[in-house]
Design a protein around this motif. Structure first.
Motif, PDB file in Angstrom:
ATOM      1  N   VAL A   1       0.839  -1.201   0.000  1.00 63.43           N
ATOM      2  CA  VAL A   1       0.000   0.000   0.000  1.00 63.43           C
ATOM      3  C   VAL A   1       0.875   1.252   0.000  1.00 63.43           C
ATOM      4  CG1 VAL A   1      -1.634   1.375   1.350  1.00 63.43           C
ATOM      5  CG2 VAL A   1      -2.028  -1.078   1.036  1.00 63.43           C
ATOM      6  N   LYS A   2       1.948   1.238   0.777  1.00 70.14           N
ATOM      7  CA  LYS A   2       2.852   2.387   0.814  1.00 70.14           C
ATOM      8  C   LYS A   2       3.459   2.665  -0.560  1.00 70.14           C
ATOM      9  CE  LYS A   2       4.433   1.967   5.623  1.00 70.14           C
ATOM     10  NZ  LYS A   2       5.636   1.853   6.479  1.00 70.14           N
ATOM     11  N   VAL A   3       3.829   1.615  -1.255  1.00 75.21           N
ATOM     12  CA  VAL A   3       4.416   1.783  -2.592  1.00 75.21           C
ATOM     13  C   VAL A   3       3.418   2.475  -3.516  1.00 75.21           C
ATOM     14  CG1 VAL A   3       5.287   0.585  -4.633  1.00 75.21           C
ATOM     15  CG2 VAL A   3       5.971  -0.180  -2.343  1.00 75.21           C
ATOM     16  N   TYR A   4       2.175   2.004  -3.513  1.00 71.13           N
ATOM     17  CA  TYR A   4       1.170   2.633  -4.381  1.00 71.13           C
ATOM     18  C   TYR A   4       0.856   4.057  -3.924  1.00 71.13           C
ATOM     19  CZ  TYR A   4       0.190  -1.585  -7.069  1.00 71.13           C
ATOM     20  OH  TYR A   4       0.294  -2.673  -7.920  1.00 71.13           O
ATOM     21  N   ARG A   5       0.832   4.307  -2.638  1.00 65.03           N
ATOM     22  CA  ARG A   5       0.576   5.674  -2.171  1.00 65.03           C
ATOM     23  C   ARG A   5       1.696   6.612  -2.609  1.00 65.03           C
ATOM     24  NH1 ARG A   5      -1.356   6.514   3.842  1.00 65.03           N
ATOM     25  NH2 ARG A   5      -1.936   8.498   2.865  1.00 65.03           N
ATOM     26  N   TYR A   6       2.912   6.130  -2.589  1.00 59.54           N
ATOM     27  CA  TYR A   6       4.014   6.954  -3.089  1.00 59.54           C
ATOM     28  C   TYR A   6       3.819   7.251  -4.577  1.00 59.54           C
ATOM     29  CZ  TYR A   6       8.327   8.492  -5.028  1.00 59.54           C
ATOM     30  OH  TYR A   6       9.238   9.218  -5.735  1.00 59.54           O
ATOM     31  N   LEU A   7       3.542   6.213  -5.350  1.00 64.08           N
ATOM     32  CA  LEU A   7       3.365   6.385  -6.788  1.00 64.08           C
ATOM     33  C   LEU A   7       2.253   7.374  -7.112  1.00 64.08           C
ATOM     34  CD1 LEU A   7       3.694   2.728  -8.158  1.00 64.08           C
ATOM     35  CD2 LEU A   7       5.041   4.707  -8.908  1.00 64.08           C
ATOM     36  N   LEU A   8       1.151   7.288  -6.397  1.00 64.33           N
ATOM     37  CA  LEU A   8      -0.029   8.079  -6.725  1.00 64.33           C
ATOM     38  C   LEU A   8      -0.022   9.473  -6.124  1.00 64.33           C
ATOM     39  CD1 LEU A   8      -2.597   5.207  -6.187  1.00 64.33           C
ATOM     40  CD2 LEU A   8      -2.005   6.238  -8.388  1.00 64.33           C
ATOM     41  N   ASP A   9       0.590   9.642  -4.960  1.00 61.17           N
ATOM     42  CA  ASP A   9       0.451  10.908  -4.231  1.00 61.17           C
ATOM     43  C   ASP A   9       1.707  11.759  -4.196  1.00 61.17           C
ATOM     44  OD1 ASP A   9      -2.141  10.106  -3.660  1.00 61.17           O
ATOM     45  OD2 ASP A   9      -1.571   9.172  -1.763  1.00 61.17           O
ATOM     46  N   THR A  10       2.881  11.165  -4.419  1.00 62.55           N
ATOM     47  CA  THR A  10       4.116  11.906  -4.201  1.00 62.55           C
ATOM     48  C   THR A  10       5.097  11.835  -5.361  1.00 62.55           C
ATOM     49  OG1 THR A  10       3.898  11.434  -1.838  1.00 62.55           O
ATOM     50  CG2 THR A  10       6.035  12.235  -2.588  1.00 62.55           C
ATOM     51  N   ALA A  11       5.146  10.744  -6.064  1.00 63.93           N
ATOM     52  CA  ALA A  11       6.116  10.583  -7.147  1.00 63.93           C
ATOM     53  C   ALA A  11       5.914  11.655  -8.212  1.00 63.93           C
ATOM     54  CB  ALA A  11       5.976   9.201  -7.778  1.00 63.93           C
ATOM     55  N   PRO A  12       6.991  12.072  -8.883  1.00 67.77           N
ATOM     56  CA  PRO A  12       6.847  12.992 -10.012  1.00 67.77           C
ATOM     57  C   PRO A  12       5.852  12.451 -11.029  1.00 67.77           C
ATOM     58  CG  PRO A  12       9.151  12.745  -9.424  1.00 67.77           C
ATOM     59  CD  PRO A  12       8.401  11.717  -8.623  1.00 67.77           C
ATOM     60  N   ALA A  13       5.127  13.330 -11.686  1.00 68.50           N
ATOM     61  CA  ALA A  13       4.089  12.911 -12.618  1.00 68.50           C
ATOM     62  C   ALA A  13       4.631  11.972 -13.688  1.00 68.50           C
ATOM     63  CB  ALA A  13       3.437  14.131 -13.264  1.00 68.50           C
ATOM     64  N   THR A  14       5.853  12.219 -14.151  1.00 64.96           N
ATOM     65  CA  THR A  14       6.440  11.361 -15.185  1.00 64.96           C
ATOM     66  C   THR A  14       6.631   9.951 -14.665  1.00 64.96           C
ATOM     67  OG1 THR A  14       7.595  13.245 -16.161  1.00 64.96           O
ATOM     68  CG2 THR A  14       8.402  11.062 -16.734  1.00 64.96           C
ATOM     69  N   VAL A  15       7.131   9.819 -13.451  1.00 66.70           N
ATOM     70  CA  VAL A  15       7.328   8.499 -12.857  1.00 66.70           C
ATOM     71  C   VAL A  15       5.992   7.793 -12.679  1.00 66.70           C
ATOM     72  CG1 VAL A  15       8.098   7.278 -10.781  1.00 66.70           C
ATOM     73  CG2 VAL A  15       9.468   9.160 -11.715  1.00 66.70           C
ATOM     74  N   ARG A  16       5.010   8.542 -12.172  1.00 66.36           N
ATOM     75  CA  ARG A  16       3.684   7.960 -11.954  1.00 66.36           C
ATOM     76  C   ARG A  16       3.114   7.414 -13.262  1.00 66.36           C
ATOM     77  NH1 ARG A  16       2.056  11.513  -8.998  1.00 66.36           N
ATOM     78  NH2 ARG A  16       1.243  13.032 -10.483  1.00 66.36           N
ATOM     79  N   GLU A  17       3.197   8.183 -14.332  1.00 70.89           N
ATOM     80  CA  GLU A  17       2.613   7.740 -15.591  1.00 70.89           C
ATOM     81  C   GLU A  17       3.401   6.602 -16.220  1.00 70.89           C
ATOM     82  OE1 GLU A  17       0.136   6.973 -18.499  1.00 70.89           O
ATOM     83  OE2 GLU A  17      -0.267   8.225 -16.739  1.00 70.89           O
ATOM     84  N   LEU A  18       4.718   6.637 -16.102  1.00 66.95           N
ATOM     85  CA  LEU A  18       5.530   5.567 -16.677  1.00 66.95           C
ATOM     86  C   LEU A  18       5.186   4.212 -16.062  1.00 66.95           C
ATOM     87  CD1 LEU A  18       9.028   7.293 -16.977  1.00 66.95           C
ATOM     88  CD2 LEU A  18       7.638   6.401 -18.870  1.00 66.95           C
ATOM     89  N   ILE A  19       4.898   4.206 -14.773  1.00 62.53           N
ATOM     90  CA  ILE A  19       4.578   2.940 -14.101  1.00 62.53           C
ATOM     91  C   ILE A  19       3.081   2.639 -14.130  1.00 62.53           C
ATOM     92  CG2 ILE A  19       4.617   1.714 -11.892  1.00 62.53           C
ATOM     93  CD1 ILE A  19       7.300   3.050 -11.318  1.00 62.53           C
ATOM     94  N   MET A  20       2.266   3.564 -13.637  1.00 63.27           N
ATOM     95  CA  MET A  20       0.832   3.310 -13.586  1.00 63.27           C
ATOM     96  C   MET A  20       0.232   3.173 -14.982  1.00 63.27           C
ATOM     97  SD  MET A  20       0.212   3.007 -10.404  1.00 63.27           S
ATOM     98  CE  MET A  20      -1.577   2.845 -10.550  1.00 63.27           C
ATOM     99  N   GLY A  21       0.789   3.891 -15.951  1.00 62.06           N
ATOM    100  CA  GLY A  21       0.288   3.783 -17.316  1.00 62.06           C
ATOM    101  C   GLY A  21       0.394   2.374 -17.862  1.00 62.06           C
ATOM    102  N   GLN A  22       1.461   1.665 -17.485  1.00 66.38           N
ATOM    103  CA  GLN A  22       1.619   0.275 -17.925  1.00 66.38           C
ATOM    104  C   GLN A  22       0.694  -0.660 -17.154  1.00 66.38           C
ATOM    105  OE1 GLN A  22       3.322  -0.512 -20.672  1.00 66.38           O
ATOM    106  NE2 GLN A  22       3.607   1.709 -20.773  1.00 66.38           N
ATOM    107  N   LEU A  23       0.522  -0.416 -15.868  1.00 63.74           N
ATOM    108  CA  LEU A  23      -0.348  -1.275 -15.066  1.00 63.74           C
ATOM    109  C   LEU A  23      -1.802  -1.176 -15.519  1.00 63.74           C
ATOM    110  CD1 LEU A  23       1.046  -0.839 -11.435  1.00 63.74           C
ATOM    111  CD2 LEU A  23       1.911  -2.247 -13.322  1.00 63.74           C
TER     112      LEU A  23
END
Length: 371
Positions: free
Chosen positions: A150-172
């Motif tokens: 849960v912490k990993v996803y919260r980081y990705l969604l709430d704190t990570a730079p937008a580029t990082v978020r899209e690069l990972i979440m976009g594939q998922l």
């Protein structure tokens, strides 16, 4: 490590520290007999958990560790986060199609177990550990928990730079039905229990060769065990987000009795996931039925004259949206001219393979003519 420190803001640390309060008894989660589970559902809109069960229990991560492999890779490439053309296809396939070969390449190139050490430290993960000494090459031997995921996803969604978020979440969000390396059907759990939008990173271990015809023929084995956690029982994990705006983070780690088939584990984690209180989720319409036999083809029409779209995991439970008459299929001493439409597969299977006493399934409507 300067780049890594810059990426993780105090807000991220605070979010990580509050992501795993003391576990409470789950209100609605149904754990099938013989299954051991660690479950967490976090509602990002209210900032609260709606389900928690064994949230700090360690499980071998299997392919869920690919989230950390991807984050670590991008961390090293910050602040531009540009992925060279030679790496981009592997990066996408590792996340979208659970490509083991790609994960192994990134793992070796970026320090093996040090990847898990770095990400655990930077994301304040409490119980996520690298593979044991002497087995560093086996990335799936890493151990983790529902709370840490849960912490990993919260980081990705709430704190990570937008580029990082899209690069990972976009594939998922574009998870393929079949995995790349061993061709297991990976649309279980979240992907089977809820309608889109969802994003998933799945994991499985201990089922040996894919021998039940879930995808085009292949016999690659999957071996991802951890040293200090249960490495004997088959593991099946579903993690990701559900709902508009990634409202809910859903994590379910499961272990199954020795000898459990992939189809049985697939069905059990599906039942567990469907029992969860997931705010923002849209549940698909239809009726769940069991199936029998292996290598059951899903076809684009109600006839064996069409090439198969895919094959069902042996004995898996399926959602039936409607049914119609089509080509008669014979499995002596039985014959059946009715076909069931499976909306989550986008195709039909003969009702002869549905576990029901009647040729026409009870309570299932007829398909409209355009179906």
């Amino acid at each position: 490590m300067a780049v890594m420190t810059a990426m993780l803001s105090p807000t991220a640390v605070a979010a990580a520290d509050t992501a795993s309060p003391a576990p409470r008894a789950a209100a609605t989660v149904t754990v099938p007999a013989g299954v051991t589970a660690g479950v967490a559902v976090f509602d990002r809109q209210t900032g609260t958990f709606t389900e928690q069960l064994n949230t700090t229990m360690q499980f071998r991560s299997a392919s869920v560790v690919k989230l950390l492999i991807a984050l670590d890779y991008l961390w090293k490439r910050g602040p531009a986060y540009e992925i060279p053309a030679g790496d981009r296809a592997q990066f996408n396939s590792m996340l979208r199609s659970s490509d083991d070969d790609a994960a192994s390449d990134f793992w070796v190139r970026n320090g093996g177990g040090a990847i898990v050490d770095r990400m655990s430290r930077e994301l304040k993960l409490d119980n996520t550990t690298r593979p044991p000494d002497g087995q560093d090459g086996m990335w799936g031997y890493s151990a983790t928990t529902a709370a840490d995921t849960v912490k990993v996803y919260r980081y990705l969604l709430d704190t990570a730079p937008a580029t990082v978020r899209e690069l990972i979440m976009g594939q998922l969000r574009q998870s393929t039905r079949c995995s790349t390396t061993d061709l297991f059907d990976q649309h279980f759990g979240i992907a089977g229990a809820f309608d889109r939008p969802w994003a998933v990173k799945q994991g499985w271990s201990g089922f040996g060769d894919r021998d039940d015809g879930t995808c085009p023929s292949d016999t690659s084995a999957r071996g991802t065990e951890a040293a200090d956690v249960d490495v004997t029982h088959p593991a099946l994990h579903t993690t990701g987000t559900v709902g508009s705006g990634d409202r809910s983070i859903v994590v379910a780690f499961t272990l199954h009795p020795t000898g459990t088939s992939y189809g049985k584990a697939y069905t059990d984690i599906g039942r567990l996931t469907r029992s969860l209180n997931v705010p923002g989720a849209v549940r698909p319409t239809g009726t769940w039925f069991g199936t029998w036999s292996s290598g059951v083809n899903v076809r684009p029409g109600a006839t064996t004259g069409n090439d198969a779209l895919t094959q069902l995991p042996a004995g898996v439970e399926v959602l039936v949206g409607c049914q119609k008459e089509g080509q008669t299929v014979s499995v002596p001493p039985y014959t059946n001219q009715w076909w069931a439409y499976l909306p989550q597969y986008g195709g039909y299977v003969s009702n002869i393979y549905i576990s029901s006493p009647d040729n026409q399934l009870p309570g299932v409507p007829l398909c409209r003519s355009e179906r």
